[in-house]
Design a protein around this motif. Sequence first.
Motif, PDB file in Angstrom:
ATOM      1  N   TRP A 151     -43.286   5.124  -6.594  1.00 25.52           N
ATOM      2  CA  TRP A 151     -44.555   4.645  -7.128  1.00 25.52           C
ATOM      3  C   TRP A 151     -45.670   5.124  -6.215  1.00 25.52           C
ATOM      4  CZ3 TRP A 151     -47.524   0.013  -5.346  1.00 25.52           C
ATOM      5  CH2 TRP A 151     -48.619  -0.243  -6.183  1.00 25.52           C
ATOM      6  N   ASP A 165     -39.463   3.634 -21.985  1.00 26.25           N
ATOM      7  CA  ASP A 165     -38.790   2.359 -21.758  1.00 26.25           C
ATOM      8  C   ASP A 165     -38.259   1.743 -23.057  1.00 26.25           C
ATOM      9  OD1 ASP A 165     -39.584   2.650 -19.149  1.00 26.25           O
ATOM     10  OD2 ASP A 165     -40.609   0.717 -19.022  1.00 26.25           O
ATOM     11  N   ARG A 255     -35.997   0.298 -13.512  1.00 24.61           N
ATOM     12  CA  ARG A 255     -37.384  -0.134 -13.715  1.00 24.61           C
ATOM     13  C   ARG A 255     -37.395  -1.604 -14.116  1.00 24.61           C
ATOM     14  NH1 ARG A 255     -41.165   3.649 -16.988  1.00 24.61           N
ATOM     15  NH2 ARG A 255     -41.741   4.322 -14.875  1.00 24.61           N
ATOM     16  N   TYR A 258     -41.797  -5.358 -17.296  1.00 23.35           N
ATOM     17  CA  TYR A 258     -43.157  -5.832 -17.009  1.00 23.35           C
ATOM     18  C   TYR A 258     -43.608  -5.493 -15.586  1.00 23.35           C
ATOM     19  CZ  TYR A 258     -41.083  -8.895 -20.539  1.00 23.35           C
ATOM     20  OH  TYR A 258     -40.374  -9.380 -21.609  1.00 23.35           O
ATOM     21  N   TRP A 279     -44.795   2.624 -12.225  1.00 26.29           N
ATOM     22  CA  TRP A 279     -45.558   3.615 -12.978  1.00 26.29           C
ATOM     23  C   TRP A 279     -46.982   3.658 -12.455  1.00 26.29           C
ATOM     24  CZ3 TRP A 279     -43.522  -0.865 -15.055  1.00 26.29           C
ATOM     25  CH2 TRP A 279     -44.427  -1.875 -15.351  1.00 26.29           C
ATOM     26  N   ASP A 282     -50.551   3.953 -17.449  1.00 30.96           N
ATOM     27  CA  ASP A 282     -50.118   3.022 -18.484  1.00 30.96           C
ATOM     28  C   ASP A 282     -51.111   3.034 -19.637  1.00 30.96           C
ATOM     29  OD1 ASP A 282     -49.171   1.019 -20.077  1.00 30.96           O
ATOM     30  OD2 ASP A 282     -49.465  -0.599 -18.624  1.00 30.96           O
ATOM     31  N   ALA A 284     -50.614   1.621 -22.447  1.00 33.02           N
ATOM     32  CA  ALA A 284     -50.351   0.427 -23.269  1.00 33.02           C
ATOM     33  C   ALA A 284     -49.963   0.811 -24.696  1.00 33.02           C
ATOM     34  CB  ALA A 284     -51.547  -0.521 -23.249  1.00 33.02           C
ATOM     35  N   TRP A 286     -47.286   0.275 -26.152  1.00 31.97           N
ATOM     36  CA  TRP A 286     -46.516  -0.806 -26.776  1.00 31.97           C
ATOM     37  C   TRP A 286     -47.401  -1.718 -27.624  1.00 31.97           C
ATOM     38  CZ3 TRP A 286     -48.150  -5.692 -25.650  1.00 31.97           C
ATOM     39  CH2 TRP A 286     -48.955  -5.842 -24.503  1.00 31.97           C
ATOM     40  N   LEU A 309     -45.969   5.897 -18.155  1.00 31.51           N
ATOM     41  CA  LEU A 309     -45.197   4.879 -18.871  1.00 31.51           C
ATOM     42  C   LEU A 309     -45.458   4.968 -20.369  1.00 31.51           C
ATOM     43  CD1 LEU A 309     -43.470   2.292 -18.997  1.00 31.51           C
ATOM     44  CD2 LEU A 309     -45.583   0.986 -18.572  1.00 31.51           C
ATOM     45  N   HIS A 311     -43.132   4.236 -24.373  1.00 29.58           N
ATOM     46  CA  HIS A 311     -42.053   3.404 -24.919  1.00 29.58           C
ATOM     47  C   HIS A 311     -41.430   4.063 -26.151  1.00 29.58           C
ATOM     48  CE1 HIS A 311     -44.346   0.554 -22.483  1.00 29.58           C
ATOM     49  NE2 HIS A 311     -43.239  -0.160 -22.409  1.00 29.58           N
ATOM     50  N   THR A 320     -46.502   6.208 -30.569  1.00 34.71           N
ATOM     51  CA  THR A 320     -46.096   6.963 -29.378  1.00 34.71           C
ATOM     52  C   THR A 320     -45.577   8.340 -29.777  1.00 34.71           C
ATOM     53  OG1 THR A 320     -45.540   4.910 -28.239  1.00 34.71           O
ATOM     54  CG2 THR A 320     -44.601   6.937 -27.346  1.00 34.71           C
TER      55      THR A 320
END
Length: 363
Positions: A151, A165, A255, A258, A279, A282, A284, A286, A309, A311, A320
């Motif tokens: 990281w 993920d 990983r 959250y 990560w 991000d 977001a 998701w 990151l 998904h 995505t």
Amino acid sequence: MRYSGVAWSGVGFEVAVLDGAGRPVGPAARFAAGGLGSLTEHLLRLQGEFARAGQHLVTVVDSTNGIVDGALTGAGLAVYRADPWVLPDRPAFGSVPAAELAGAAVRDFGSVVRLVPGAGTLAGRGAELAADIDASAADLERMRRAGRCRWADPCALPLVALTFDDGPNPPYTGRVLDVLDRHGVPATFFCVGLHALAHRAELERMAAAGHQIANHTWSHPYLPDLSRPELLAQLERTDEALAAAVGGDGPRMFRPPYGGRTPRVLDWLRASDTTMVLWDVDPADWSMPGADAVTAAVLAQARPGALILLHDGGGDRSQTVAALPAVIEGLRDRGYGFARVDALPGAGATGSPGQTVPGSPKV
């Protein structure tokens, strides 16, 4: 009102339904790992039946089960979370029984927390998560310096790592793999054990294409809510499921769902032989902000050595998939190449196997 609970175990899921007095409404239903679609259809059918009788259905999960609420809320079900302090003790491996989850809402409906699309499984616990992360900063930095956490690592080369993920999750995992294959990009997939148990073909395809396959726990729990034996069992059972599908001794990168951690959790992880991966970027995805928003966020946040990151699991990941070609092309236009996490070099490195640099062929 009717109350359903969704429990998880080492083989799949259980659904139980109670009436307002806490009495069972029919027998419990069980679904094998990978049966989330059938589980969702079962609850939607019950919701329709109860609605015709003038009854409303609510569904309760717990904080150790973070892989179902996205699909359930996306399907239009009313989903709530019961936290450990309103539930009995869990078994050695699994959530409390489904009837106990439903019973928490029967006993005190105000004790369960509504989950909605875009809010995530930890809705209402964001301040707690942030405080735990802040309290863990010094321990995390010691792990990073010791090479036990990837990281915020500086990188002298214009390389980034695409990470995905919560899968495998048909059909979206396959569509992600299609895009990666067309563009010749290696990636790292952090897989959930319950999904890995059911979707071996996707894991085999990842391995055959040269992607890294790593551990994202068995049921996507909030780690601070677990005991040490529960945490280690989550890691070990997932490693076993992944190794059974793709051979070897199982991946040794992990990983945390959250990014959840406390000093106690990090102490437990230091005693294991796994390397934690967080990560840096991000978007977001998701929360389904739109493919263009996902692309823009990745390109704005990217830097050399970034862990991006994304998904492929946890619900509908069509945005995505739609964003991924523009993400790859945009990063390449900015001079970036791609590496698996386990091949991403640090400062001063000149390259290592498992990378693609701008204009290079697929690894």
